[in-house]
Design an enzyme around this catalytic site. Structure first.
Site, short mmCIF file in Angstrom:
data_model
loop_
_atom_site.label_atom_id
_atom_site.label_comp_id
_atom_site.label_asym_id
_atom_site.label_seq_id
_atom_site.Cartn_x
_atom_site.Cartn_y
_atom_site.Cartn_z
N ASP A 1 22.98 50.01 30.13
CA ASP A 1 23.35 49.31 30.80
C ASP A 1 24.45 49.00 29.86
O ASP A 1 24.62 48.53 28.67
CB ASP A 1 23.42 47.56 32.04
CG ASP A 1 23.83 47.06 32.24
OD1 ASP A 1 24.31 47.62 33.67
OD2 ASP A 1 23.81 46.12 31.75
N GLU B 1 26.16 53.80 31.58
CA GLU B 1 27.38 53.10 31.87
C GLU B 1 28.47 52.57 31.76
O GLU B 1 28.57 51.73 30.53
CB GLU B 1 26.62 52.02 32.82
CG GLU B 1 27.80 51.24 33.52
CD GLU B 1 27.64 50.40 33.79
OE1 GLU B 1 28.44 49.43 34.48
OE2 GLU B 1 27.45 49.34 32.73
C1 BGC Z 1 25.79 45.90 36.18
C2 BGC Z 1 26.82 44.58 36.51
C3 BGC Z 1 26.11 43.38 35.70
C4 BGC Z 1 26.78 43.84 34.37
C5 BGC Z 1 25.89 43.16 33.30
C6 BGC Z 1 27.17 46.75 34.90
O1 BGC Z 1 27.19 47.63 34.12
O2 BGC Z 1 26.65 47.04 36.33
O3 BGC Z 1 26.24 44.52 37.92
O4 BGC Z 1 26.72 41.83 35.63
O5 BGC Z 1 26.79 45.38 33.98
O6 BGC Z 1 24.61 42.84 33.00
#
Ligand code: BGC
Length: 554
Positions: free
Chosen positions: A208, A250
């Site tokens: 993430d 991501e």
């Molecule tokens: C997730 C979100 C989240 C954010 C902070 C993002 O990349 O997909 O849903 O709010 O990270 O963790």
């Protein structure tokens, strides 16, 4: 044509179809109004029959849930509402027994402010090892070049902590302090987290918010070389395993910056990364009825190492982000897809697929056909296979995270709880409400979106070229038609898509394939053989074809 690979193939993720699922939203096994592992376990037959091959689970760890679990308070356990570690293990074994892989979230950039590391840090003396787990400063003036991501709710990337008597750094909500990746102990701790879930048997991790790990003065604190060095450390660590897990980045960044997350040489960072640049451009092309936004971004996308793969998606649990398009493009995207200002959040649109395209079945099918045929591994968002709607009256991004609609019965068959006790109201409007849109009724309707989606997944899985092949765009005069070939080890598929609401003719130069016969893959219908003259096709509104180009034998 080559068929898709076996489950022991180390490149399994290239042939996968991934299904994104929040445990909380899928099925409530114990009747407390919140989805859980018991419920998810009970729906594995459904997922298997849908044809997806890998589940991506949103965060399910103990958390105050102020960012739906992306605010982790304990990396080594399960949020009690979702079950126990034992429930998780049983679910994982059952998924594996069905040949389904499972990837989980690794939220490494930040924790919840309730995490014991942060609680310890704020009360520890400045400069102590405990304090050093997070990023502190005496003023909020450092790293001013770093943008604010959650512009609707945060004014600064620094928040004052009264206990620590210092500001702490956070790229997301103020209750999500960023971990200090300059501290090697933090890296070691996170490797322990990886090992814990790998020992339990998970098949991979979504990394993430990975561009923001490291901060440096005078930079925008994104994609820094030191951040890449951390990811290389993570990859080298997991590579020691006999079957290394999948790492999925991501990184919502422009094409060249996303490319960097595959690493150098043979790919020494993540195996996969979301193709954030193409996603909004698919919607732009649909609105403009012009292939150029898609072709342009795909041609600007750098090549990736042989063992790497793009992750393709149309929608997910977040807003349809418009951060990576120009201001003009953003304006017309808002006009086209979110006339209602309620649908906008941060720099994006918080809507599901069906409402985004006015619940038009032809448009939903066209977009899915693109998702399944452009290079990469497709990711489906739960509920989009039945055309679920959203609820703009729920705050933040919760409107696209409502309970899965299984039946027309109470609570959409999601839970036996008192409707008032559900974690979120079910969608109940006349168009998308659960009496109209649910799995049970679509199972018994052969023309349903569910059956169509299942069929398309099966069809895609039939051709290895979709997951592995190269892409070449053709440029016929009619720009409303997107045409490309996908090729792998001598096999070629020709994909033709009409991006417009009206019927369109197209004239293709297919001389390179003279002598081959296009076979339309949905009906296995032979079209006239390709010769030296232009090849004419007509397509209905939003129509598309996938042709297998069969060469004469001998
Ligand atoms: C997730 C979100 C989240 C954010 C902070 C993002 O990349 O997909 O849903 O709010 O990270 O963790």
């Amino acid at each position: 044509m080559r068929r898709t690979g076996t489950s022991v193939d180390p490149l399994w993720y290239k042939d996968a179809v991934i299904y994104e699922v929040p445990v909380k939203s899928f099925c409530d096994g114990n009747g407390d109004g919140i989805g859980d592992f018991e419920g998810l376990h009970s729906k594995l037959d459904y997922l298997q029959s849908l044809g997806v091959t890998c589940l991506w689970l949103l965060p399910f760890f103990p958390s105050p849930l102020r960012d739906d679990g992306y605010d982790i308070a304990d990396y080594f356990s399960i949020h009690p509402s979702y079950g126990t570690l034992e429930d998780f293990k049983q679910f994982l074994d059952a998924a594996h027994a069905r040949g389904l892989r499972v990837i989980v979230e690794l939220v490494l950039n930040h924790t919840s402010d309730q995490h014991p590391w942060f609680q310890r840090a704020r009360s520890a003396p400045a400069g102590s090892p405990e304090r050093d787990f997070y990023v502190w400063n005496d003023t909020d003036q450092r790293h001013k070049e770093a943008r604010i991501i959650f512009v609707d709710s945060e004014r600064s990337n620094w928040t004052w902590d009264d206990e620590a008597k210092a500001f702490y750094w956070h790229r997301f909500f103020h209750h999500q302090p960023d971990l200090n990746f300059d501290n090697p102990v933090v890296v070691t701790e996170l490797l322990t987290v990886l090992d814990f879930w790998l020992d339990l048997g998970v098949d991979g991790f979504r990394l993430d918010a990975v561009p923001y790990l490291i901060e440096r003065d005078g930079t925008n604190c994104e994609n820094l070389p030191e951040t890449h060095a951390i990811i290389k450390t993570v990859r080298a660590h997991v590579n020691k395993r006999p079957s290394p897990p999948l790492l999925l980045a991501e990184a919502n960044q422009p094409p060249a910056d996303v490319r960097a997350y595959f690493g150098d040489g043979d790919g020494d960072e993540c195996h996969m990364a979301y193709h954030f640049p193409v996603m909004p451009r698919i919607f732009m092309s649909l609105h403009l009825e012009d292939r150029e936004p898609i072709v342009d971004v795909m041609e600007r996308t750098p090549g990736i190492p042989e063992n790497c793969q793009w992750a393709m998606f149309l929608r997910n649990h977040d807003e349809l982000t418009l951060e990576m398009v120009t201001e003009d493009e953003r304006d017309y995207m808002y006009l086209a897809y979110s006339m209602d200002p309620q649908g906008r959040i941060n720099v994006g649109i918080r809507r599901r697929l069906a409402p985004l395209v006015g619940n038009s079945r032809p448009r939903i099918e066209l977009l899915n056909a693109l998702l399944f045929s452009l290079p990469g591994t497709p990711i489906l968002y739960y509920g989009d296979e039945i055309g679920m709607g959203d609820n703009l009256y729920l705050g933040d991004r919760n409107g696209v995270r409502t309970p899965m609609q299984w039946t027309g019965d109470r609570n959409a068959g999601f839970s036996k709880a008192d409707p008032a006790g559900l974690y979120s109201p079910v969608i109940n409007d006349p168009v998308y409400g659960f009496p109209a849109v649910n799995v049970e009724s679509q199972e018994s309707d052969n023309a349903s979106l569910l059956h169509w989606t299942r069929n398309m997944i099966r069809l895609r899985q039939h051709f290895k070229v979709f997951g592995r092949g190269s892409i070449d765009f053709l440029r016929p005069a009619n720009t409303k038609v997107l045409v490309f070939t996908r090729s792998f080890e001598g096999d070629t598929l020709l994909c033709v898509a009409n991006l417009s609401r009206t019927a369109q003719p197209v004239e293709l130069d297919l001389r390179a394939y003279a002598g081959a016969t296009p076979v339309e893959t949905l009906g296995y219908t032979e079209f006239p053989p390709i010769g030296e003259l232009p090849y004419f096709l007509t397509l209905g509104p939003y129509g598309f074809y996938w042709f297998e180009l069969q060469r004469p034998h001998g």
